[in-house]
Design an enzyme around this catalytic site. Structure first.
Site, short mmCIF file in Angstrom:
data_model
loop_
_atom_site.label_atom_id
_atom_site.label_comp_id
_atom_site.label_asym_id
_atom_site.label_seq_id
_atom_site.Cartn_x
_atom_site.Cartn_y
_atom_site.Cartn_z
N GLU A 73 0.81 -1.23 0.00
CA GLU A 73 0.00 0.00 0.00
C GLU A 73 0.83 1.27 0.00
O GLU A 73 0.47 2.27 -0.63
CB GLU A 73 -0.96 -0.01 1.19
CG GLU A 73 -2.16 -0.93 1.02
CD GLU A 73 -1.86 -2.39 1.24
OE1 GLU A 73 -2.68 -3.25 0.85
OE2 GLU A 73 -0.77 -2.68 1.80
N HIS B 151 -10.54 -5.39 8.92
CA HIS B 151 -11.05 -5.17 7.57
C HIS B 151 -12.41 -4.49 7.56
O HIS B 151 -13.15 -4.58 6.58
CB HIS B 151 -11.14 -6.50 6.80
CG HIS B 151 -9.85 -6.97 6.22
ND1 HIS B 151 -8.79 -7.34 7.00
CD2 HIS B 151 -9.44 -7.11 4.93
CE1 HIS B 151 -7.79 -7.71 6.23
NE2 HIS B 151 -8.15 -7.57 4.97
#
Length: 673
Positions: free
Chosen positions: A410, A477
């Protein structure tokens, strides 16, 4: 003697020798001038000396062309002086004065001089290579033939950013040169105390790129290694890792006495400094006479002194500059009350879900603007078109050079997007889940958000970060972190509740000159956000809330999936004679406080709702702002409905208790009214 050796000998006794000496002199005397100012009290600032590293910067920068791009670090004086920076503006920036390159807002950690090929400087160790990749991606996309050199210290090689960047550069065969200036110290830690690698360049092989280690005190060796890497990059053969080894002769920062160094070793190194050694070498080899070198030194010192004196005389920065350059056009975190209100266009509509609306918007934007590129994990059609199929079909239509599948990294994704925006592209980077914001937060908060401010308003970072708040996926998540982004000056935060809003707001982000965080709700992917979307294209201005339902008794201010919960509660309460006005913020930065205040002034009661954690959440800011402005108007205390101060649990029963919905709103509104 071979012809190649004759040419090399000639270049080392001719112009190249003097060019290298001139650059080394500039670096050496520039470093001395700054340290002299600090010692005498003429200047007060943070400074990181480069004494002993002159050959690295001189050799590397001479190997670049004028148009090639440099990304360097806070210890970058040598690099930027050798690259040809505007001296007066540079010294004024170091001093924090008005005539600095960035109006004194960045200092040594944010030097930016694109006219001289200095694309960016970072004060975050190891972060530069991520951005360099993005600049190189833009270079490749525009086919300019430039290369990008990113300079960093040996200590940075312990940071994951560097390894992520090397892997991405190799995978994409980017024209990047990774120049590791190994000065034998990671701040105050000796090289052999933080790594078992004898040569840092050996790591390059693991990423599929050449690596070479050279004597960093020999400008010829550095120049030849970097020149070979430049030639390789220009021939589209990908990146190279060059390690130049020397010894830092001063402390990590000015005033650091180097008590961590072996006194005898340090004394021996200082007795044979690279600049003096190269000077004597040129004289001994007959490349130059002492008088010629004296003349070069005198000219360099005169230029440096004149520029530094002018920088010292530059006026202090006016306080009126404090709030400028956070956003384009002097924007702020609060929207402009006077901007005209937007209404959806009439005419034909089509019924779209949130996924289809975003896909259609990206498709149309990419067709209209070839500077838009998409970056993310598994977003290409060969990888399935994205986990939620939002980018499905786009790589087949626009090519894999515009829809780029990235490694699972990321920080690399966002760093490349930052660099690409610096290079003239308009990247759209996808973070698969909002939880991963934390993985990439350095590139978001320390780089993307600060580009405009640290460049003194000369450069923006027009990029979009798309991300999603999940559900039923557990504590890592399913989190909503919009408050993080709202607390970061320079980032715009957008969270649509309907497909029609998503299309118009995303269009606004795609043309915005500042970085935008575009948040999507997983709950709305699958039916919740579906509705009529105008066929005609349109842009919903950022900073305009929408009154989704008019009412007179109480205002509910919310956004995202909670808009639907608020509308459901309002419908139920209408049967009880309670009239609820639902204000959908749509954007959190800029925040449409005027619309909120107008609604609460009418209803005299306020409930703020969001699914993220209530403690220190966006609702607290809104409540405080309304309470300050309308204290005498409110007929009841402001109420907040928000997520519990817990991680988001996987168990369905616990998640339902963690995240608020219509039931909690009903109870709170009844109590308020």
């Amino acid at each position: 003697m071979s012809s190649s050796l004759q040419n090399e000998t000639s270049s080392r006794t001719g112009d190249r020798a003097l060019d290298l000496y001139r650059l080394m002199s500039r670096v050496h005397h520039g470093d001395k001038r700054v340290r002299k100012a600090l010692s005498s009290g003429e200047a007060a600032m943070s400074y990181w000396p480069v004494d002993g590293q002159e050959a690295m910067s001189a050799g590397a920068m001479l190997a670049l062309s004028e148009g090639d791009q440099l990304v360097t670090t806070y210890r970058g004086l040598g690099d930027v002086l050798a690259k040809g920076i505007d001296l007066r503006g540079y010294f004024a920036e170091l001093l924090g004065h008005r005539d600095g390159l960035s109006k004194g807002k960045a200092g040594a950690m944010g030097i930016h001089d694109p006219q001289h090929g200095i694309a960016w400087t970072t004060g975050i160790v190891g972060a530069g290579p991520l951005i360099a990749n993005g600049i190189a991606l833009a270079v490749e996309r525009r086919n300019t033939g430039q290369v990008v050199l990113v300079s960093f210290g040996d200590g940075a090689t312990s940071i994951g950013f560097v390894h992520e960047a090397m892997n991405m550069a190799a995978v994409w065969s980017l024209p990047v040169i990774f120049l590791c200036q190994n000065n034998s110290w990671a701040e105050g830690t000796a090289f052999d105390r933080y790594t078992r690698s004898e040569r840092l360049s050996d790591r390059a092989q693991g990423y599929g790129m050449p690596g070479v280690t050279v004597d960093g005190t020999d400008p010829y060796a550095v120049h030849d290694a970097v020149a070979a890497a430049v030639d390789r990059a220009r021939r589209k053969q990908g990146p190279t890792f060059v390690e130049a080894v020397a010894y830092r002769l001063q402390g990590h920062y000015f005033g650091d006495a180097m008590g961590y160094a072996d006194p005898e070793e340090l004394a021996a190194k200082r007795a044979d400094p690279p600049f003096a050694r190269f000077r004597q070498r040129l004289i001994d080899e007959g490349a130059a006479a002492a008088a010629d070198l004296d003349a070069i030194d005198a000219q360099v010192v005169a230029e440096l002194d004149a520029a530094f004196a002018a920088a010292v005389k530059s006026a202090p920065v006016g306080v009126d500059e404090l709030t400028r350059d956070v956003f384009a056009a002097n924007g702020s975190e609060v929207s402009d009350v006077d901007q005209p209100r937007f209404e959806l266009p009439g005419g034909e509509t089509e019924d779209l879900g949130l996924v289809q609306a975003i896909n259609r918007t990206l498709d149309r934007a990419m067709a209209a603007d070839d500077s838009i590129v998409l970056l993310g994990e598994d977003i290409g059609d060969a990888s399935g078109g994205g986990m939620f199929k939002i980018t499905a079909g786009l790589s087949a239509k626009y090519g894999e050079d515009r829809v780029l599948d990235t490694p699972i990294a990321e920080s690399s994704i966002i760093g490349a997007a930052v660099g690409a925006s610096l290079g003239g592209l308009r990247p759209v980077a996808e973070l698969m889940f909002m939880d991963f914001l934390g993985v990439a937060m350095d590139q978001i908060a320390n780089h993307a958000a600060k580009v405009r401010y640290m460049s003194g308003g000369r450069q923006g970072a027009p990029m979009v970060i798309r991300t999603m708040v999940g559900t039923a996926a557990g504590p890592q998540h399913s989190q909503a972190f919009e408050a993080w982004a709202m607390h970061t000056p320079g980032v715009k935060v957008v969270w649509p509740s309907t497909s029609a809003d998503a299309a118009g707001l995303l269009n606004a982000c795609l043309v915005d000159e500042d970085p935008c965080l575009f948040i999507e709700s997983m709950k709305l992917y699958y039916g919740g956000g579906k509705g009529p979307v105008p066929v005609a294209d349109y842009v919903i201005p950022l900073g305009q809330a929408d009154v989704k339902r008019s009412g007179s008794d109480v205002t509910v201010v919310t956004y995202g999936v909670m808009v639907h919960a608020a509308l459901e509660a309002a419908e139920q309460l209408s049967a009880e004679g309670i009239s609820v006005e639902v204000v959908d913020l749509r954007t959190l930065v800029p925040l449409d406080l005027p619309t909120v205040l107008a609604s609460v002034r009418k209803t005299t009661r306020l409930v703020v709702a969001h699914e993220s954690v209530g403690f220190c959440g966006p609702g607290a800011e809104i409540a405080a702002s309304v309470g300050t402005e309308l204290f005498g108007v409110l007929r009841a205390p402001i109420q907040r409905v928000a997520g519990t101060y817990t991680p988001v649990p996987r168990a369905a029963t616990l998640e339902a208790a963690c995240r608020p919905g219509a039931a909690q709103l009903l109870e709170t509104i009844r109590r308020t009214v």
